[in-house]
Scaffold this active site. Sequence first.
Site, PDB file in Angstrom:
ATOM      1  N   ARG A  35      17.971 -10.115  -3.571  1.00 17.97           N
ATOM      2  CA  ARG A  35      16.931 -10.470  -2.597  1.00 17.97           C
ATOM      3  C   ARG A  35      15.578 -10.097  -3.190  1.00 17.97           C
ATOM      4  O   ARG A  35      15.329  -8.928  -3.480  1.00 17.97           O
ATOM      5  CB  ARG A  35      17.177  -9.716  -1.291  1.00 17.97           C
ATOM      6  CG  ARG A  35      16.183  -9.998  -0.175  1.00 17.97           C
ATOM      7  CD  ARG A  35      16.520  -9.126   1.043  1.00 17.97           C
ATOM      8  NE  ARG A  35      15.664  -9.398   2.182  1.00 17.97           N
ATOM      9  CZ  ARG A  35      14.472  -8.820   2.384  1.00 17.97           C
ATOM     10  NH1 ARG A  35      14.016  -7.938   1.496  1.00 17.97           N
ATOM     11  NH2 ARG A  35      13.758  -9.114   3.437  1.00 17.97           N
ATOM     12  N   LYS A  38      10.451  -2.335  -4.691  1.00 14.12           N
ATOM     13  CA  LYS A  38      10.620  -1.096  -3.930  1.00 14.12           C
ATOM     14  C   LYS A  38      10.037   0.120  -4.658  1.00 14.12           C
ATOM     15  O   LYS A  38       9.720   0.087  -5.838  1.00 14.12           O
ATOM     16  CB  LYS A  38      12.089  -0.900  -3.568  1.00 14.12           C
ATOM     17  CG  LYS A  38      12.514  -1.878  -2.479  1.00 14.12           C
ATOM     18  CD  LYS A  38      13.880  -1.603  -1.899  1.00 14.12           C
ATOM     19  CE  LYS A  38      14.125  -2.537  -0.702  1.00 14.12           C
ATOM     20  NZ  LYS A  38      15.476  -2.377  -0.144  1.00 14.12           N
TER      21      LYS A  38
END
Length: 303
Positions: free
Chosen positions: A265, A225
């Site tokens: 994840r 991210k």
Amino acid sequence: MSKQSGRGRVAGLPEWDRCAVMGVVNVTPDSFSDGGRFFDTTAAVKHGLELVAEGADLVDVGGESTRPGATRVDEAEELRRVIPVVRGLASEGVTVSVDTMRASVAERALAAGARLVNDVSGGLADPAMIPVVAASGAPFVVMHWRGFLEGGNVKGAYDDVVTEVVDELHARVEAVLAGGIAPDRVVVDPGLGFSKDAEHDLTLLAHLDRLLVLGHPLLVAASRKRFLGRVLAGPEGAPPPARERDAATAAVSALAAHAGAWAVRVHEVRATADAVRVARAVEEARTAERAPHPTAPGAEGAR
């Protein structure tokens, strides 16, 4: 609440003695990290099986990009992308999660063999989602969400990001429970990167213990991210491309596992699978160190 009890077990899923690793299969042309690489069913199923071989405990299949500014696909297209991949992986014995905000996709995916519904909107995008999941008995991931990110990182202002995320997640969990989903089938996710800037994401990671107080297993989805890109770039540099953030992702996975997360994840599994196993080994060593020595005063059997 101890880290182990905070990690918890999700009813309806296998039980792992450490933080689980959720591998990501994006069946999309426009994912921020690997868009288009696994866009056809054969490639997506093959990739999912490779993730399992590398150490993934479950595989999250999604057919709609949730990156900021992404345009939503229609229902028929999402179904076309997702269902054959879910069916193909489930038929190989893989524990499959479906990443969707649509009740119809969730329902069809569960019928095709998915065992977990991962809804980044926590049931807010589609009013039919909670009834569908409740009727199926499947576990459900409730992520912190402040709306669609079309046009950018919307509603990203916080006075106290940890308190506000915890309070908003608590309210959403209460709504999910009121809708009929069993408490032992609810997972919470702080929604890193969703309506949050890098400082918000890092602060949440520093206070995962506050999220565990909600009393539900915690999923941490930090993989590749933007906040990791900002950390790696430093104050003056350009963020590295998403696929060059996997070492940083593994570092976050180790930290999340140590803090008591139920699962992480990730897009690249092998390094994170190693990281969570090391975190577990260190946890076991610490536990053994604290245990009374058999010959210590007060230990069982001491004379």
